[in-house]
Design an enzyme around this catalytic site. Sequence first.
Site, PDB file in Angstrom:
ATOM      1  N   THR A  49       0.839  -1.202   0.000  1.00  0.00           N
ATOM      2  CA  THR A  49       0.000   0.000   0.000  1.00  0.00           C
ATOM      3  C   THR A  49       0.876   1.257   0.000  1.00  0.00           C
ATOM      4  OG1 THR A  49      -1.617  -1.265   1.280  1.00  0.00           O
ATOM      5  CG2 THR A  49      -2.004   1.095   1.077  1.00  0.00           C
ATOM      6  N   ASP A 103       2.068   5.284   5.649  1.00  0.00           N
ATOM      7  CA  ASP A 103       2.460   3.878   5.646  1.00  0.00           C
ATOM      8  C   ASP A 103       1.215   3.005   5.773  1.00  0.00           C
ATOM      9  OD1 ASP A 103       4.091   1.636   5.628  1.00  0.00           O
ATOM     10  OD2 ASP A 103       5.102   2.078   7.520  1.00  0.00           O
ATOM     11  N   GLY A 104       1.348   1.772   5.380  1.00  0.00           N
ATOM     12  CA  GLY A 104       0.264   0.812   5.533  1.00  0.00           C
ATOM     13  C   GLY A 104       0.314   0.122   6.893  1.00  0.00           C
ATOM     14  N   ASP A 106      -0.679  -4.069   8.788  1.00  0.00           N
ATOM     15  CA  ASP A 106      -1.177  -5.434   8.580  1.00  0.00           C
ATOM     16  C   ASP A 106      -2.527  -5.631   9.252  1.00  0.00           C
ATOM     17  OD1 ASP A 106       1.203  -6.248   7.200  1.00  0.00           O
ATOM     18  OD2 ASP A 106       2.203  -6.148   9.137  1.00  0.00           O
ATOM     19  N   GLY A 117       4.795  -4.792  10.212  1.00  0.00           N
ATOM     20  CA  GLY A 117       6.079  -5.492  10.203  1.00  0.00           C
ATOM     21  C   GLY A 117       6.108  -6.784   9.441  1.00  0.00           C
ATOM     22  N   GLU A 125      10.255   1.735  10.484  1.00  0.00           N
ATOM     23  CA  GLU A 125       8.918   2.334  10.395  1.00  0.00           C
ATOM     24  C   GLU A 125       8.549   3.017  11.709  1.00  0.00           C
ATOM     25  OE1 GLU A 125       6.997  -0.763   7.074  1.00  0.00           O
ATOM     26  OE2 GLU A 125       6.486  -1.014   9.185  1.00  0.00           O
ATOM     27  N   LYS A 143      -7.860  -4.975   6.304  1.00  0.00           N
ATOM     28  CA  LYS A 143      -6.937  -4.874   7.446  1.00  0.00           C
ATOM     29  C   LYS A 143      -7.641  -4.595   8.775  1.00  0.00           C
ATOM     30  CE  LYS A 143      -3.798  -5.419   4.363  1.00  0.00           C
ATOM     31  NZ  LYS A 143      -2.899  -4.377   3.890  1.00  0.00           N
TER      32      LYS A 143
END
Lengths: 245, 245
Positions: A49, A103-104, A106, A117, A125, A143
């Site tokens: 992403t 940032d994306g 999980d 991660g 990050e 997510k």
Amino acid sequence: VIGWWRSPIIEVEELPVDISADELKQIAAAAALEQVRSGMLLGLGTGSTAARFVELLGRALAGGELEKIETVCTSSSTEQLAQRAGIPVVGFSSIYAVDLAIDGADELDPDLRLIKGRGGALLREKIVEQAAARFICIADESKLVERLGRGTLPVEIVRFASHHLSSRWSRQGLEVEFRGGAASPYVSDEGHHIVDLGVPASEPIETFVAWLRSHAGVVETGFFPTEATDVFIARAGGVERRSRS
Amino acid sequence: VIGWWRSPIIEVEELPVDISADELKQIAAAAALEQVRSGMLLGLGTGSTAARFVELLGRALAGGELEKIETVCTSSSTEQLAQRAGIPVVGFSSIYAVDLAIDGADELDPDLRLIKGRGGALLREKIVEQAAARFICIADESKLVERLGRGTLPVEIVRFASHHLSSRWSRQGLEVEFRGGAASPYVSDEGHHIVDLGVPASEPIETFVAWLRSHAGVVETGFFPTEATDVFIARAGGVERRSRS
């Protein structure tokens, strides 16, 4: 998803219902790009992403819609991506503060807490996102979780301790898997190993993380309790924007 | 020193009053050696006092007073010292638990809490000492303090974040010094930087350490709150042995 969040909704845009997951990532990235202003120092995340955002940023710079942007990167792979897209990259050592990180994640829970991660870049990050005045987490709705720990929790460990600790934790009943396999583990940008742990359902994740971090040799975990200030979630119904209240 | 401790005294031996600091280290190391039994897996510390123990252990193995000893080392320098002394050294990766660790300290308070790491090996020291069933800290009386933080607190930081964090902390009013100087910092066995921080007198050290550790990129600090199970202090009046109550 309405009623699921514990932070106020900022905005929902209408989207077509039959949109693909790939298109959703692209739309979340585009929504984040609207927050970028010329002259900003940006933190660039890692993962599929975040990569969409890097591509869009490169096009906006090439097209002249944005200028005087500098970036710091959360992984060597993102750094290569940014350089190929013609985006100026500076070293983090010389940086005092980042204006905006993108940032994306999980997993993402109703309190804007994240697990990150799985791409292997959790440490840089978290360093860059803690340095950012604002961190927008962009994600598609797959997510969203009610409780973090649907998947595993990545834990970054110094190489000297990784086999010892994973062996102890395993004997204590935890599910422990070396990223890349125990025989030839993945080595992070900072030279550490990553193990992926099953998150016990019996206790709050913050208690589990505090216990993990009491072990010398644990450098960082993929639990990001407070870093995200905003989340932009692309889903079939629209783009939802939430901010930490 | 009598009345200073908050743990019961185990034993005091008489020593001559005019003994030197060097001889005191030797005597503390000899007292620790008495606790070693054949067949043990030992953790060997780093620093001048720990080095005395390594020498004495090597002689005991050579002389046949001890046998079937294996050791794990907390630094490459201790590993070299052990190998030169003919002591069997094994890698820590394969180790599940250590029987007994022996190491020095930079400061030692009445609750058996330590500051360590001025020798640059704090991370491996803490990993090995947490893995040990028993950790005897050996020291001469110059290391005793009423309040930890007489000297600086070593903080090990990943290289990606060390300049950023030290610059932030410095602007926040902390005394920050790179081990080896900011231009060419010391690199630890695990590939990190170490900065030495002045410890603020305005708050308990455990509060300060928790704040430091909330920063991503901080790998470990030299504050050892619970690791030492025993301390053997050599001083002009005798060797004092204290155990965690």
